[in-house]
Write a protein that holds these residues in place. Sequence first.
Motif, PDB file in Angstrom:
ATOM      1  N   PRO A  13       0.833  -1.209   0.000  1.00  0.00           N
ATOM      2  CA  PRO A  13       0.000   0.000   0.000  1.00  0.00           C
ATOM      3  C   PRO A  13       0.865   1.255   0.000  1.00  0.00           C
ATOM      4  O   PRO A  13       2.023   1.218   0.424  1.00  0.00           O
ATOM      5  N   PRO A  14       0.310   2.361  -0.448  1.00  0.00           N
ATOM      6  CA  PRO A  14       1.086   3.602  -0.484  1.00  0.00           C
ATOM      7  C   PRO A  14       1.550   4.036   0.905  1.00  0.00           C
ATOM      8  O   PRO A  14       0.815   3.873   1.877  1.00  0.00           O
ATOM      9  N   LYS A  15       2.740   4.550   0.984  1.00  0.00           N
ATOM     10  CA  LYS A  15       3.227   5.123   2.239  1.00  0.00           C
ATOM     11  C   LYS A  15       4.197   6.256   1.943  1.00  0.00           C
ATOM     12  O   LYS A  15       4.699   6.384   0.817  1.00  0.00           O
ATOM     13  N   PHE A  16       4.458   7.006   2.998  1.00  0.00           N
ATOM     14  CA  PHE A  16       5.486   8.038   2.882  1.00  0.00           C
ATOM     15  C   PHE A  16       6.873   7.403   2.827  1.00  0.00           C
ATOM     16  O   PHE A  16       7.089   6.295   3.323  1.00  0.00           O
ATOM     17  N   THR A  17       7.759   8.152   2.240  1.00  0.00           N
ATOM     18  CA  THR A  17       9.161   7.739   2.248  1.00  0.00           C
ATOM     19  C   THR A  17       9.936   8.793   3.032  1.00  0.00           C
ATOM     20  O   THR A  17       9.369   9.815   3.418  1.00  0.00           O
ATOM     21  N   ARG A  18      11.187   8.543   3.249  1.00  0.00           N
ATOM     22  CA  ARG A  18      11.920   9.535   4.036  1.00  0.00           C
ATOM     23  C   ARG A  18      13.355   9.701   3.569  1.00  0.00           C
ATOM     24  O   ARG A  18      13.948   8.829   2.940  1.00  0.00           O
TER      25      ARG A  18
END
Lengths: 211, 310, 378
Positions: free
Chosen positions: C270-275
Amino acid sequence: MVAPHAATPSLTAALAPGFADPVHDAQRCFRALMQTMARPGTIQAYANETIAPPTPLSRTLAALALTLIDYDTPIWLDPALAQNPAVAGYLKFHTGAPLAETPGDAAFALIGDPAALMPLSNFNQGTLEYPDRSTTLLMHMQTLDAAAQVTLEGPGIKTSQPFGAAPLQPMFWDQLTANNAQFPRGVDVIFAGATGFATVPRSTRITKTEA
Amino acid sequence: MSAHPDTATSPDEGHYNFAYLDEQTKRMIRRAILKGIAVPGYQVPFASREMPMPYGWGTGGVQVTAAILGADDTLKVIDQGSDDTTNAVSIRGFFEKTAGVETTTRTSEASIIQTRHRIPEALLTEDQVLVYQVPIPEPLRFLEPRETETRKMHALAEYGLMHVKLYEDIARNGHIATTYAYPVEVNDRYVMDPSPTPKFDNPKMHEMAALQLFGAGREKRIYAIPPHTKVKSLDFDDHPFEVQKFEKPCGLCGAENVYLDEVILDDKGGRMFVCSDSDHCEDRRSHGHLGEMAADPAASHLASTGEERA
Amino acid sequence: MYVAVKGGEKAIRNAHKLLAKQRRGRTDVPALTIDQIAEQLAISVARVMGEGSLYDEALAALAIKQSRGDLIEAAFLIRAYRTTLPRFGYSEPLDTANMLVERRISATYKDLPGGQLLGPTFDYTHRLLDFTLAAEGEAPLDAVETAAIDEGPMPRVTDLLSDEGLMETDPLPQEDDVVGDLTREPLSFPADRDLRLQNLARGDEGFLLALAYSSQRGYGRTHPFTGEIRYGAVEVEFFAEELGFAVSLGEIKLTECQMVNQFDGSAKTPPKFTRGYGLVFGQVERKAMAMSMVDRSLRWEELGEECTAPVQDAEFVLSHSDNIQATGFVEHLKLPHYVDFQAELDLVRRMRKEWFAAREKRDEDLGLSETKEQEAAE
C-alpha cells in the motif's frame, strides 16, 4: 583482539615472537617482495632470524604474513598449516586477520605443502572489472633454485627467466599457464624459500622446459 | 590490539610513525602496489588517507613513497623536472622530517625518485623506483566521466572511444592535440594515463629498467609498470606517435634531445631554453658542457641556486 | 618570474613565518583562546567536527584558530590528524530516540507527544546587527524561562507515522551486516545507502545546500516535509569484546533531521510516505536538512523513480561532495605546470605556423599574395 583466558600451550605458541622491529622489519620484507614481484622468477634474499612461528609455518612465510595481512584480509590455511592450531593462533594474535571460510573468500592463502596444493581455480580469481580482488598464494618452498622447470617471459623480465622450485604439485605449471591465459584475472604466486622469495604473478607467460 | 604496538621510530619527536603513515595503512598500500605490479596498467583502488598536504598536491605519490621507503633509502623529489620547485622542496622536507632518510638531488644516487610531471633524462637503473604523482588516473575520464562506465571499458579492453577522440583531434587540428598525459597501452592490454608528463617522456617508460609506481591520492588509485614492460603510446598508421623537438639545445649546458623549459628573460621577446631536468643540466655543466648562454648575465640566476625570497 | 621557485626552501620558510604573523594579527589585541572559540563559535566548531569527521571540540577550535577561521582548512587539519589515530573498532548504533533533547520541532504536526521544543535557534530572530555585542562588555544575559523538561518520552515523528503504517519502515540491520566505511575502502559504484550517508555526513555544507535547493526548484523534486529536527546529546556506546557488554564512551551532540516525502507503493504494497535522513555533529541544522533531502533524492532507483536531475546522480554527488578533495584539486592549479604548458605552447605555435603556411599557399593559388604580409604580422 580478545585476550585469551589462560596460558595454554597454543597460547604460548601464539605469543611466540613476531617482528622485533615491526616498522622496519615489515618494510625490509616488503621491499624484497616488491623487488621480486617486479622481476618474476628472480630470487630476492630475505631472512629474519628473530621471528619464531610455530611449525610448520616457516620463518619466511611467517614474515610475509606479518608484512601483508591484517584485519582487512581474510586468510586461508592449507591442511598442512591448519593441522597445528597454533599456526592460526599465531597469525590471529600478530595480525588479527580473520580465517576465510573457503579458499575463494581469502585475500591470501598460506600454503604449507605445495605438493598437495588444491587446483588454483578454487581460489578467488578476481573479476574483469576488479582483477585486484583475487587471492594471492604464499607458498612455503624447500628450494627456489631447483633445475629450471619453466621459462618465464612478460612484464618485469627483460628477455626470459628460467625458474624452478620444489616441491610442487605435478600439474602446477599447467595450472599457472592457464592462470596466465585468463589475464587480467588470476592469482599471483609468491614462493617463500628458506632464505628468500620469488614470485610468478598472473602477468607472467610460462613455457615448460623440455625434460 | 597488536602484540607489538607499532613503534614510533621517527625523528619527529615520536609523534608520528616512520614516514608518517601508520603500519596498517602502509600494509594496505603495499598490497595495492603488489596487485598493481601483477596487473600492469590496471588502476587498483586503495583507501587513500588524508595526508598533511592537500589532495592534488602529490598525496598519492607521497603515500606510495611512504609505504615503500626504508631507513637506508636515498630519496629524490622533483616537480617539473627540478628539485628546487616549491612542492618538491616541501615533499622532500616532509620525508626528511618524518622518516629521517637521506635525500639527494642527483638522479644516479637516488634509490627512490618521486616525480610530478617529468621523467629524469638520465636512464634509470634496475635498483631504482620511480614514483609518479597522479591527479587523474583514468585516461578515459575526459571522454566518459562515469567510473561505472570506464571500469567496464577497461574490463573489456574496449578502447574505441579513445581512438575516436584522438582521431577527431587530427581531423580538427591536423595533429593529435594531446601534448601531455598522452595515453599509453601497457603490456598490450590496459590503456593507462602516464600522469601529466609531457609526451616527450612517454618513450622513456617503454622497457624502463626501473619499477614505475603511480599514486593518485584524491582519486584513490595505485598502478604500476614493472621493469622491461612494453609501453606504447597510442597512435595511428597514418599519424604515428612523435615527440616534441626543440630547435635549439639547452642554453646552459648545450644538451640536445632533452626537454626544455622556455624562460622569458625580458619583456621584449628575449627568451632562452634550458633543461627542465635541473640535475641533468648541472651534471653536464660540471663535466664541462656549456651552452651558448651559459656565460650570459641574463641567465646567471638560472645556473645558480638563485634568489631566495618569500 | 616563475623561476623564482628556485631557492624554494627558504621561500617556503619565510612564507610560513609571514603566515604565522598574519594569523596572530595585531599583538595589542588579545589572542583568542581555544575555550573562547569552542564556546562562542560553537557552530563553526560543529561544522569543522562534521566535515573533519572527528568529534573533538577542543581540537576543532584549535584548527579554527590555526586556520585563521578558514573552516575548510580547519576541517582539513582535523582530517589529517584523524587519519593518524589508531582505530579500536566501531561504536554501537546511536539511539537518537533516546536523545537528551534541547530542541525538537516538527513541521508536519501542530503538536505531538513530547511537544514542540523550540530551543536555541536563529529561527524567528530578526536579522538585525546587535550593536550591544560590539560594545566592550556584554550586558548580563536575561534568565531563560524554559518549560520543565518533560519526563515523558519524545518519540520520533517518523516512528509515529510508522505505527500507523504510513511510513516506510527503517531497514533493520541484521546482526552480521557489514556497515561500509569509505575511510577504509575506496568508494565504488553503485554505492549503498550506508556509504552514501557516510559520504554526505562528511560532505561540504554548501554543496549539499545547493543540491537540496536545486531539488526544491524542480531538478528532481521529492515533496519534502520536515517530519522532525531534533538536537541534543546522545550516548555513544562501544561493545567491548573482552567484557562481553557495551560500555559508554560519553555523549556527543547531534542534529538529526528526517524529511517525510512522497509516496512509495505498488500493487503489492500500500502507499506510504518515504523519508530522507540527515545526521550531523553539533547544531548544524542547515546541513542536516540538506543532507536528508539529498539522501532522499539519491534513493530514486530503489523507489522506482526516474533519474532526471544532478541531485539524484549518486556518482556525481558522492564524487564531488568532499570539500577537502575539492579544495585540494582546485587549488593545485597554483602549483607550477610549466612543463605541460611548454608542450601546449609548442603545439599551438606549430599549428599556427601550419595555418599561416596553408593560407599563404591558398592565397598564392588565388593570386592574392600581396595582401598577406601585413596580416601575418598580427
